[in-house]
Scaffold this motif. Structure first.
Motif, mmCIF file in Angstrom:
data_model
loop_
_atom_site.group_PDB
_atom_site.id
_atom_site.type_symbol
_atom_site.label_atom_id
_atom_site.label_comp_id
_atom_site.label_asym_id
_atom_site.label_seq_id
_atom_site.Cartn_x
_atom_site.Cartn_y
_atom_site.Cartn_z
ATOM 1 N N SER A 57 0.855 -1.201 0.000
ATOM 2 C CA SER A 57 0.000 0.000 0.000
ATOM 3 C C SER A 57 0.886 1.244 0.000
ATOM 4 O O SER A 57 1.049 1.914 1.020
ATOM 5 C CB SER A 57 -0.885 0.022 1.246
ATOM 6 O OG SER A 57 -1.801 -1.017 1.204
ATOM 7 N N SER A 58 1.423 1.542 -1.155
ATOM 8 C CA SER A 58 2.401 2.622 -1.226
ATOM 9 C C SER A 58 2.431 3.212 -2.633
ATOM 10 O O SER A 58 2.531 2.476 -3.622
ATOM 11 C CB SER A 58 3.766 2.038 -0.838
ATOM 12 O OG SER A 58 4.798 2.699 -1.468
ATOM 13 N N LEU A 59 2.304 4.507 -2.711
ATOM 14 C CA LEU A 59 2.335 5.196 -4.006
ATOM 15 C C LEU A 59 3.159 6.465 -3.867
ATOM 16 O O LEU A 59 3.410 6.938 -2.754
ATOM 17 C CB LEU A 59 0.908 5.531 -4.459
ATOM 18 C CG LEU A 59 0.116 6.505 -3.589
ATOM 19 C CD1 LEU A 59 0.311 7.948 -4.035
ATOM 20 C CD2 LEU A 59 -1.359 6.138 -3.626
ATOM 21 N N PHE A 60 3.567 6.998 -4.996
ATOM 22 C CA PHE A 60 4.354 8.238 -4.929
ATOM 23 C C PHE A 60 4.214 9.018 -6.217
ATOM 24 O O PHE A 60 3.633 8.548 -7.188
ATOM 25 C CB PHE A 60 5.825 7.925 -4.631
ATOM 26 C CG PHE A 60 6.543 7.183 -5.720
ATOM 27 C CD1 PHE A 60 6.405 5.813 -5.867
ATOM 28 C CD2 PHE A 60 7.344 7.864 -6.622
ATOM 29 C CE1 PHE A 60 7.059 5.132 -6.882
ATOM 30 C CE2 PHE A 60 8.017 7.176 -7.636
ATOM 31 C CZ PHE A 60 7.868 5.811 -7.767
ATOM 32 N N ALA A 89 -4.075 6.471 -5.720
ATOM 33 C CA ALA A 89 -4.696 6.198 -4.416
ATOM 34 C C ALA A 89 -5.982 5.396 -4.602
ATOM 35 O O ALA A 89 -6.256 4.445 -3.861
ATOM 36 C CB ALA A 89 -4.965 7.508 -3.675
ATOM 37 N N ALA A 90 -6.768 5.772 -5.604
ATOM 38 C CA ALA A 90 -8.025 5.057 -5.852
ATOM 39 C C ALA A 90 -7.738 3.594 -6.200
ATOM 40 O O ALA A 90 -8.423 2.679 -5.734
ATOM 41 C CB ALA A 90 -8.795 5.727 -6.987
ATOM 42 N N ARG A 91 -6.693 3.365 -7.011
ATOM 43 C CA ARG A 91 -6.365 1.988 -7.440
ATOM 44 C C ARG A 91 -5.911 1.132 -6.258
ATOM 45 O O ARG A 91 -6.139 -0.074 -6.230
ATOM 46 C CB ARG A 91 -5.268 2.053 -8.516
ATOM 47 C CG ARG A 91 -4.841 0.706 -9.081
ATOM 48 C CD ARG A 91 -5.983 0.050 -9.856
ATOM 49 N NE ARG A 91 -5.571 -1.211 -10.477
ATOM 50 C CZ ARG A 91 -5.548 -2.379 -9.862
ATOM 51 N NH1 ARG A 91 -5.918 -2.449 -8.590
ATOM 52 N NH2 ARG A 91 -5.185 -3.478 -10.494
ATOM 53 N N ILE A 133 1.225 6.271 2.069
ATOM 54 C CA ILE A 133 1.330 4.871 2.501
ATOM 55 C C ILE A 133 0.125 4.526 3.376
ATOM 56 O O ILE A 133 -0.404 5.373 4.095
ATOM 57 C CB ILE A 133 2.635 4.598 3.294
ATOM 58 C CG1 ILE A 133 2.791 5.584 4.460
ATOM 59 C CG2 ILE A 133 3.847 4.634 2.374
ATOM 60 C CD1 ILE A 133 3.991 5.270 5.357
ATOM 61 N N GLY A 134 -0.276 3.261 3.288
ATOM 62 C CA GLY A 134 -1.345 2.760 4.150
ATOM 63 C C GLY A 134 -0.752 2.338 5.479
ATOM 64 O O GLY A 134 0.207 1.556 5.519
ATOM 65 N N THR A 135 -1.314 2.840 6.575
ATOM 66 C CA THR A 135 -0.715 2.583 7.892
ATOM 67 C C THR A 135 -1.585 1.739 8.815
ATOM 68 O O THR A 135 -1.224 1.499 9.969
ATOM 69 C CB THR A 135 -0.378 3.927 8.586
ATOM 70 O OG1 THR A 135 -1.543 4.756 8.545
ATOM 71 C CG2 THR A 135 0.774 4.625 7.910
ATOM 72 N N VAL A 186 -0.667 3.305 -13.051
ATOM 73 C CA VAL A 186 -0.596 4.150 -11.846
ATOM 74 C C VAL A 186 0.810 4.082 -11.272
ATOM 75 O O VAL A 186 1.595 3.196 -11.612
ATOM 76 C CB VAL A 186 -1.652 3.735 -10.781
ATOM 77 C CG1 VAL A 186 -3.042 4.125 -11.240
ATOM 78 C CG2 VAL A 186 -1.568 2.249 -10.473
ATOM 79 N N LYS A 187 1.105 5.049 -10.416
ATOM 80 C CA LYS A 187 2.492 5.180 -9.936
ATOM 81 C C LYS A 187 2.577 4.643 -8.515
ATOM 82 O O LYS A 187 2.465 5.378 -7.532
ATOM 83 C CB LYS A 187 2.894 6.665 -9.996
ATOM 84 C CG LYS A 187 4.398 6.882 -10.014
ATOM 85 C CD LYS A 187 4.713 8.287 -10.468
ATOM 86 C CE LYS A 187 6.159 8.645 -10.242
ATOM 87 N NZ LYS A 187 7.107 7.905 -11.057
ATOM 88 N N ILE A 188 2.735 3.325 -8.443
ATOM 89 C CA ILE A 188 2.757 2.681 -7.134
ATOM 90 C C ILE A 188 4.072 1.932 -6.959
ATOM 91 O O ILE A 188 4.677 1.470 -7.940
ATOM 92 C CB ILE A 188 1.556 1.727 -6.964
ATOM 93 C CG1 ILE A 188 1.627 0.567 -7.954
ATOM 94 C CG2 ILE A 188 0.246 2.494 -7.132
ATOM 95 C CD1 ILE A 188 0.556 -0.482 -7.721
ATOM 96 N N GLY A 189 4.494 1.799 -5.707
ATOM 97 C CA GLY A 189 5.789 1.191 -5.417
ATOM 98 C C GLY A 189 5.932 -0.201 -5.996
ATOM 99 O O GLY A 189 7.012 -0.588 -6.476
ATOM 100 N N ALA A 190 4.837 -0.982 -5.994
ATOM 101 C CA ALA A 190 4.905 -2.374 -6.431
ATOM 102 C C ALA A 190 5.421 -2.503 -7.865
ATOM 103 O O ALA A 190 6.156 -3.439 -8.194
ATOM 104 C CB ALA A 190 3.521 -3.014 -6.318
ATOM 105 N N ASN A 191 5.047 -1.567 -8.741
ATOM 106 C CA ASN A 191 5.500 -1.648 -10.135
ATOM 107 C C ASN A 191 7.023 -1.561 -10.229
ATOM 108 O O ASN A 191 7.647 -2.196 -11.076
ATOM 109 C CB ASN A 191 4.913 -0.504 -10.959
ATOM 110 C CG ASN A 191 3.408 -0.608 -11.112
ATOM 111 O OD1 ASN A 191 2.834 -1.658 -10.856
ATOM 112 N ND2 ASN A 191 2.779 0.478 -11.515
ATOM 113 N N TYR A 192 7.586 -0.760 -9.361
ATOM 114 C CA TYR A 192 9.032 -0.542 -9.414
ATOM 115 C C TYR A 192 9.758 -1.750 -8.825
ATOM 116 O O TYR A 192 10.816 -2.146 -9.311
ATOM 117 C CB TYR A 192 9.400 0.776 -8.718
ATOM 118 C CG TYR A 192 8.744 1.930 -9.462
ATOM 119 C CD1 TYR A 192 9.405 2.572 -10.499
ATOM 120 C CD2 TYR A 192 7.424 2.299 -9.196
ATOM 121 C CE1 TYR A 192 8.785 3.572 -11.230
ATOM 122 C CE2 TYR A 192 6.795 3.295 -9.923
ATOM 123 C CZ TYR A 192 7.478 3.934 -10.942
ATOM 124 O OH TYR A 192 6.857 4.903 -11.676
ATOM 125 N N ALA A 193 9.155 -2.337 -7.796
ATOM 126 C CA ALA A 193 9.749 -3.540 -7.216
ATOM 127 C C ALA A 193 9.848 -4.633 -8.283
ATOM 128 O O ALA A 193 10.864 -5.326 -8.410
ATOM 129 C CB ALA A 193 8.901 -4.028 -6.036
#
Ligand SMILES: Cc1ncc(COP(=O)(O)O)c(C=O)c1O
Length: 341
Positions: A57-60, A89-91, A133-135, A186-193
């Motif tokens: 749960s992380s975007l930037f 965020a919506a995604r 980030i989702g906390t 969308v621009k989320i951390g998972a894509n970069y990982a």
């Protein structure tokens, strides 16, 4: 900590440097978004069981502020960044940060760190990094109801020290960046990982990035690890139409500028075979604006396609035109700049 005010601006790399303060807002379902909090602390208080640490749960976002030729401070295409951040965020089913809050956070982080904003003429700028980030804590996989929205910034040197230089990219490094109906747009951390392993393969080949193919058929060009792709041929600016690439704000800007320069724009699926016919091609994004591609190395057959040893004339004209708008040298007829002060 290095005192950036004493730095030679021309020594800056495209990297992270700590500045005076960053900005945070927290969200809880009962209370909504908090007021803005300013802090010097460059760490975050995150619970061990927070969704961002386990379930991605992380975007930037990434955007830049510039000290213009007239002394004014401009943030480039902030409103477009707001929309993309909200889509991310919506995604991810995260609380959607309101537009006003994102704008306030970005403008305020620049104002509070003005002494770190590189002067005009250094080729440097200030990079802004909003993130969410989702906390919420849980062992179950579910949307995070609580969140932290942060904006921090860093002065950055020009992407290419000593002038724009071509890079090589590799096609088909075994893994896809995203799934066909996944999260590529969308621009989320998972894509970069997911890009890191193919990126490492590309680096081992001496390439600076991967040029990913579409994940469904592997027949069309998609984009690079952190940039969109474009090509120039027969006086046209050609760029992929794909649901699995990030809608690059730089790419959209270059399309508008190309049309203004009388260059026809084609946004369409680009079969990978077309790489043999490009006159120029490049990666585009906020960091470099344009990184010309010198060679494409096709891993499927070992072929190498050569384009340039420097930068093509059309790519350079577009690059220069965009820089001029960002630094207030050329008129901002599209209202892309937000003046911070
Ligand atoms: C995967 C990806 N595609 C494209 C881009 C370029 O987007 P933009 O021009 O909005 O910076 C980036 C960089 O942010 C990116 O990470």
């Amino acid at each position: 900590m290095v005192n950036l005010a004493d730095w030679e601006w021309s020594e800056l790399r495209f990297d992270y440097y700590k500045t005076d303060c960053n900005i945070r807002y927290s969200f809880a379902p009962d209370t909504g978004w908090s007021d803005m909090q300013l802090t010097e602390d460059e760490t975050l208080p995150v619970p061990l069981a927070a969704a961002c640490l386990h379930y991605g749960s992380s975007l930037f976002e990434g955007l830049k502020a510039f000290r213009g030729v007239d002394g004014k401070v401009r943030i480039f295409r902030l409103e477009d960044t707001v929309q993309r951040l909200q889509a991310s965020a919506a995604r991810l089913c995260l609380p959607i940060p309101p537009r006003e809050m994102i704008v306030e956070g970005c403008c305020e982080v620049v104002r509070r760190n003005l002494r770190h904003l590189p002067p005009y003429g250094t080729g440097a700028a200030m990079y802004l990094r909003p993130l969410e980030i989702g906390t919420s804590t849980s062992f179950g996989v579910k949307p995070s109801e609580e969140a932290l929205f942060v904006v921090f910034c860093s002065p950055v040197g020009p992407y290419f020290k000593g002038g724009i230089r071509p890079i090589d990219v590799a096609i088909d490094c075994e893994q896809d960046r995203v799934a066909a109906r996944g999260t590529g747009d969308v621009k989320i951390g998972a894509n970069y990982a997911a890009s890191l392993l193919p990126y490492r393969h590309a680096r081992e080949l001496g390439c600076a990035s991967v040029l990913f193919l579409d994940p469904l058929e592997h027949r069309y060009l998609d984009e690079c690890v952190a940039a969109n792709f474009f090509a120039i041929r027969d006086g046209k600016y050609i760029t992929p139409k794909s649901t699995t690439i990030l809608p690059s704000i730089t790419n959209r800007t270059l399309q508008t500028l190309a049309e203004e320069l009388g260059i026809e724009v084609e946004v369409r699926p680009i079969p990978v075979e077309e790489i043999a016919s490009f006159e120029e091609c490049g990666c585009c994004g906020t960091g470099a604006i344009i990184a010309p591609i010198g060679n494409i190395v096709d891993m499927r057959n070992g072929k190498r396609y050569h384009y340039t040893d420097s930068v093509g004339s059309t790519s350079f004209a577009l690059y220069q035109r965009l820089l001029d708008i960002q630094y207030g040298v050329a008129e901002d007829v599209h209202g892309w700049n937000t003046i911070v002060e």
